[in-house]
Enzyme design. Structure first.
Site, mmCIF file in Angstrom:
data_model
loop_
_atom_site.group_PDB
_atom_site.id
_atom_site.type_symbol
_atom_site.label_atom_id
_atom_site.label_comp_id
_atom_site.label_asym_id
_atom_site.label_seq_id
_atom_site.Cartn_x
_atom_site.Cartn_y
_atom_site.Cartn_z
ATOM 1 N N CYS A 1 0.871 -1.187 0.000
ATOM 2 C CA CYS A 1 0.000 0.000 0.000
ATOM 3 C C CYS A 1 0.904 1.232 0.000
ATOM 4 C CB CYS A 1 -0.973 -0.015 1.174
ATOM 5 S SG CYS A 1 -0.235 0.312 2.785
ATOM 6 N N HIS A 2 0.411 2.366 0.473
ATOM 7 C CA HIS A 2 1.201 3.605 0.429
ATOM 8 C C HIS A 2 2.283 3.618 1.507
ATOM 9 C CE1 HIS A 2 1.204 8.310 0.246
ATOM 10 N NE2 HIS A 2 2.268 7.772 -0.325
#
Length: 296
Positions: free
Chosen positions: A254-255
């Site tokens: 993810c980020h």
């Protein structure tokens, strides 16, 4: 190799209502109960308030140092002598819970089970645990997730035999329905992932999942990752095993590594054996492994 074993107690807790997922994922009530069952009185609880931390999961709390000093004082546990230690195992457990003062009721319920009444039916009617909504099903648990008395019973009781034990929460009737090898949840550093991505064989063998939203993936992405946006979890979650093999190595991105940890933990609860969370997400990957990947 830059990997480390992740303790399941170090994960973030779901903080958003799950009413729409309750039917598909019975582990919701299980997590509520296991939170209470495993919480030491002296521990410091820190719960994630990230907006996307809403996946159903196994207990996902961060404990302070006091957890290490928690005294494990065993209570009375009743079970057959034909037991197994089940080291490095997870067990599938259902149970019912009554107040400490209701031992007579507990004995009556145990007698009903001996006559053929299903424990799940009795749990739905008599249990004071939130898991009663799912017939007392707690799902898969491992050592260290519950208070010692419950753990001792769950990890020594013969399969499918109903046993009883007493904890500080009251009297329990529990049944171990199945057992399996303990799943592994690990973290992989961005540098290690970058090295693996240079090997074409890795892309053929590994399962790569990016749980960011489409607008994020447009800004920065890594080769080979399948996009499964977290906001669309209700669509892909129930059919995850149709496309992904629980027996294969699975890497989640993810980020910043928070949402991916939520998904990694959930995948593990669904039977995925080896799940790796990319530490720091694609942001750390850009800073530490490949500066050609944009940051945002």
């Amino acid at each position: 190799m830059i990997m480390s074993r992740v303790n399941p107690k170090s994960l973030s807790s779901p903080t958003i209502l799950l009413s729409n997922l309750r039917v598909s994922f019975p582990s919701i009530s299980r997590s509520r109960f296991l939170f209470s069952l495993s919480k030491p009185q002296s521990s410091k609880l820190m719960v994630s308030n990230r907006p996307n931390s809403w996946l159903p999961s196994s207990p996902t709390l961060r404990w302070g140092p006091s957890m290490l000093n928690h005294q494990r004082t065993l209570g009375r546990v009743y079970f057959s002598s034909e037991t197994s230690g089940r080291e490095n195992k997870e067990v599938l457990v259902q149970h019912l819970l009554v107040n400490e003062s209701d031992l007579k009721l507990l004995i009556e319920l145990q007698e009903k089970i001996a006559r053929g009444v299903d424990l799940s039916d009795l749990a739905a009617e008599h249990s004071i645990c939130p898991s009663k909504e799912n017939g007392g099903m707690l799902g898969w648990i491992r050592r260290g997730q519950t208070v010692p008395e419950f753990e001792e019973a769950a990890f020594t009781a013969p399969l499918e035999q109903v046993v009883r034990c007493k904890t500080k929460f009251g009297w329990h009737l529990l049944q171990v329905l199945s057992e399996r090898d303990e799943c592994m949840l690990e973290e992989i550093a961005p540098e290690e992932l970058h090295a693996k991505l240079q090997d074409p064989g890795f892309l053929d063998e590994a399962q790569l999942i990016d749980v960011r939203e489409p607008e994020e993936v447009e800004k920065a992405s890594l080769p080979g990752f399948k996009m499964l946006p977290l906001r669309q979890f209700g669509t892909w979650g129930p059919v995850i095993t149709d496309e992904f093999d629980p027996a294969k190595d699975t890497y989640i991105l993810c980020h910043h590594g928070v949402r991916s940890m939520q998904v990694a933990n959930w995948l593990q609860s669904q039977g995925f054996k080896r799940v790796y969370n990319v530490t720091g997400g694609i942001h750390a990957y850009s800073l530490k492994a490949d500066s050609s990947v944009p940051t945002y």
